[in-house]
Scaffold this motif. Structure first.
Motif, short mmCIF file in Angstrom:
data_model
loop_
_atom_site.label_atom_id
_atom_site.label_comp_id
_atom_site.label_asym_id
_atom_site.label_seq_id
_atom_site.Cartn_x
_atom_site.Cartn_y
_atom_site.Cartn_z
N LYS A 32 0.82 -1.20 0.00
CA LYS A 32 0.00 0.00 0.00
C LYS A 32 0.86 1.26 0.00
CE LYS A 32 -3.70 -2.47 -0.03
NZ LYS A 32 -4.46 -2.59 -1.29
N ARG A 33 0.21 2.41 0.23
CA ARG A 33 0.85 3.70 0.09
C ARG A 33 2.06 3.87 1.00
NH1 ARG A 33 2.41 6.95 -3.53
NH2 ARG A 33 3.17 8.87 -2.59
N ASP A 34 2.02 3.28 2.22
CA ASP A 34 3.15 3.44 3.13
C ASP A 34 4.43 2.84 2.55
OD1 ASP A 34 2.01 0.95 3.29
OD2 ASP A 34 2.57 0.64 5.39
N VAL A 35 4.29 1.72 1.82
CA VAL A 35 5.44 1.09 1.17
C VAL A 35 5.95 1.96 0.03
CG1 VAL A 35 6.23 -0.90 -0.16
CG2 VAL A 35 4.69 -1.22 1.79
N TRP A 36 5.03 2.45 -0.80
CA TRP A 36 5.44 3.22 -1.98
C TRP A 36 6.01 4.58 -1.61
CZ3 TRP A 36 6.30 0.80 -6.23
CH2 TRP A 36 5.62 -0.39 -6.50
N GLY A 37 5.58 5.11 -0.45
CA GLY A 37 6.17 6.36 0.00
C GLY A 37 7.66 6.22 0.26
N GLY A 38 8.05 5.10 0.87
CA GLY A 38 9.47 4.84 1.11
C GLY A 38 10.23 4.61 -0.18
N VAL A 204 5.07 6.21 -9.91
CA VAL A 204 4.08 7.05 -10.60
C VAL A 204 2.74 6.34 -10.64
CG1 VAL A 204 3.44 8.10 -12.80
CG2 VAL A 204 5.78 8.30 -11.98
N GLY A 205 2.76 5.06 -11.02
CA GLY A 205 1.52 4.29 -11.08
C GLY A 205 0.88 4.10 -9.73
N ALA A 206 1.71 3.90 -8.71
CA ALA A 206 1.17 3.68 -7.36
C ALA A 206 0.43 4.90 -6.83
CB ALA A 206 2.30 3.30 -6.40
N GLY A 207 0.75 6.07 -7.35
CA GLY A 207 0.11 7.29 -6.87
C GLY A 207 -1.09 7.73 -7.66
N LEU A 208 -1.50 6.97 -8.66
CA LEU A 208 -2.63 7.37 -9.50
C LEU A 208 -3.94 7.35 -8.73
CD1 LEU A 208 -1.92 5.56 -12.90
CD2 LEU A 208 -1.50 7.94 -12.32
N GLN A 209 -4.71 8.42 -8.86
CA GLN A 209 -6.07 8.48 -8.33
C GLN A 209 -6.81 9.60 -9.05
OE1 GLN A 209 -6.37 10.22 -4.30
NE2 GLN A 209 -4.14 10.10 -4.22
N LEU A 210 -8.03 9.32 -9.48
CA LEU A 210 -8.78 10.27 -10.30
C LEU A 210 -9.86 11.00 -9.52
CD1 LEU A 210 -9.10 8.19 -13.59
CD2 LEU A 210 -7.67 10.18 -13.19
N ARG A 211 -9.82 10.90 -8.21
CA ARG A 211 -10.80 11.64 -7.42
C ARG A 211 -10.49 13.14 -7.47
NH1 ARG A 211 -10.00 9.12 -1.68
NH2 ARG A 211 -7.86 9.43 -2.38
N GLY A 212 -11.52 13.94 -7.43
CA GLY A 212 -11.33 15.38 -7.28
C GLY A 212 -11.38 16.19 -8.55
N ILE A 213 -11.22 15.55 -9.73
CA ILE A 213 -11.17 16.35 -10.96
C ILE A 213 -12.54 16.61 -11.55
CG2 ILE A 213 -8.84 15.62 -11.59
CD1 ILE A 213 -10.08 13.63 -13.51
N ARG A 214 -13.61 16.04 -10.96
CA ARG A 214 -14.94 16.33 -11.47
C ARG A 214 -15.33 17.78 -11.21
NH1 ARG A 214 -18.32 10.88 -9.58
NH2 ARG A 214 -17.06 9.40 -10.80
N ARG A 215 -14.75 18.37 -10.17
CA ARG A 215 -14.98 19.79 -9.92
C ARG A 215 -14.15 20.63 -10.89
NH1 ARG A 215 -12.47 21.05 -5.26
NH2 ARG A 215 -11.27 19.11 -5.30
N GLU A 216 -14.65 21.79 -11.18
CA GLU A 216 -13.90 22.76 -12.00
C GLU A 216 -13.43 22.15 -13.32
OE1 GLU A 216 -14.14 25.66 -11.08
OE2 GLU A 216 -14.56 25.49 -8.93
N TRP A 217 -14.38 21.60 -14.07
CA TRP A 217 -13.99 20.89 -15.29
C TRP A 217 -13.42 21.83 -16.35
CZ3 TRP A 217 -16.30 22.07 -19.93
CH2 TRP A 217 -17.52 22.77 -19.88
#
Length: 303
Positions: A32-38, A204-217
């Motif tokens: 998970k994210r804790d591993v990829w942060g390191g 780069v792939g581990a950090g992908l997330q598409l939440r939040g871009i629906r605002r301010e299109w």
């Protein structure tokens, strides 16, 4: 044209496959994210600087030899910064705008070096390393200014401590002085360089997330248009105007068509910006880069 685009897409497939692998591992395994942060810190502070130093110190180009490439690449970035700042005139949330404008001109160094190595080998990597050395401080300064003008006081110290800039500058100095790492060390540097590219792409792939871009299109459309259409077109025009060699022109346009930097999210979050919105922009830009890169590399054959 379609056949050429398919060829370029297949050429870039290994790099984007590593990005997809990083995403899959972060989503469907215990990594998970804790591993990829390191892993990301290891790449950013150790592996990637070693690659940049090794490439710059053994480079095929000096600063004087890469002057035309720098003029085209940095010129395109400056135009991109100006176009990105035009977003402040849009009727969009000011916090989203201040946080997101950086995604229109910042570039992903991991992907840039990986693609350069695949397209032009050591010569292309050497040129990209020089572009990174000048492009990183420029883009960081522009990004920080957009988020908070009062942060400029500490900006110089931040840039001087940036491991990517320090490593590239040290390599260029060593190259200009005729210094070269011992032959016994060169294979070690090469292995570290290969590891940095693979691990960097996976982070780069581990950090992908598409939440939040629906605002301010509207803002999102403008920023992505600047990043994936206008800046590459400007770079292409500058490459033609400066009469760059085919390899130099390819490197400049490829560099200009890069997805935005993953670290844009970190900067926005640390400076009180809209982190989720920027994370969505970074992810969207990475996906768009898988399309825009083959398109512009194909257009180069008709320039």
């Amino acid at each position: 044209m379609l056949r050429l685009m398919s060829h370029n897409a297949l050429l870039l497939f290994p790099d984007f496959a590593l990005i997809a692998l990083g995403f899959a591992l972060s989503q469907w395994t215990s990594l998970k994210r804790d591993v990829w942060g390191g892993v990301e810190r290891l790449v950013y502070y150790v592996l990637f600087p070693v690659l940049l130093f090794s490439t710059s110190s053994r480079g095929y180009y000096t600063l004087a030899g890469a002057s035309s490439v720098l003029l085209a690449g940095i010129g395109a970035l400056l135009c991109g910064i100006a176009l990105a700042y035009a977003a402040f005139w849009l009727r969009a949330d000011k916090r989203c705008t201040a946080s997101g404008v950086q995604c229109a001109f910042r570039f992903n160094s991991y992907i840039a070096l990986a693609v350069a190595d695949r397209l032009g080998g050591a010569q292309a990597v050497s040129l990209v390393a020089v572009l990174i050395a000048f492009g990183v401080p420029l883009c960081n300064a522009a990004a920080v200014w957009a988020l908070a003008r009062h942060a400029q006081r500490g900006l110089l110290r931040e840039l001087l401590r940036n491991p990517l800039i320090v490593a590239t500058a040290a390599g260029l100095v060593a190259h200009s002085l005729g210094l070269r790492p011992p032959e016994l060390v060169l294979p070690v540097l090469d292995r570290i360089g290969n590891a940095s590219i693979a691990m960097g792409l996976m982070t780069v792939g581990a950090g992908l997330q598409l939440r939040g871009i629906r605002r301010e299109w509207r803002l999102t459309v403008w920023l992505m248009a600047v990043r994936h259409a206008l800046i590459p077109l400007i770079a292409w025009g500058l490459a033609l105007w400066l009469r760059l060699t085919p390899l130099e022109a390819m490197v400049v346009v490829m560099f200009a068509a890069m997805p935005t930097a993953s670290s844009a999210y970190v900067l926005a979050a640390r400076m009180g910006g809209d982190g989720p919105y920027v994370a969505g922009l970074v992810s969207l830009s990475t996906l768009l880069g898988a399309v825009s890169l083959p398109v512009f590399l194909s257009l180069m054959h008709f320039g």
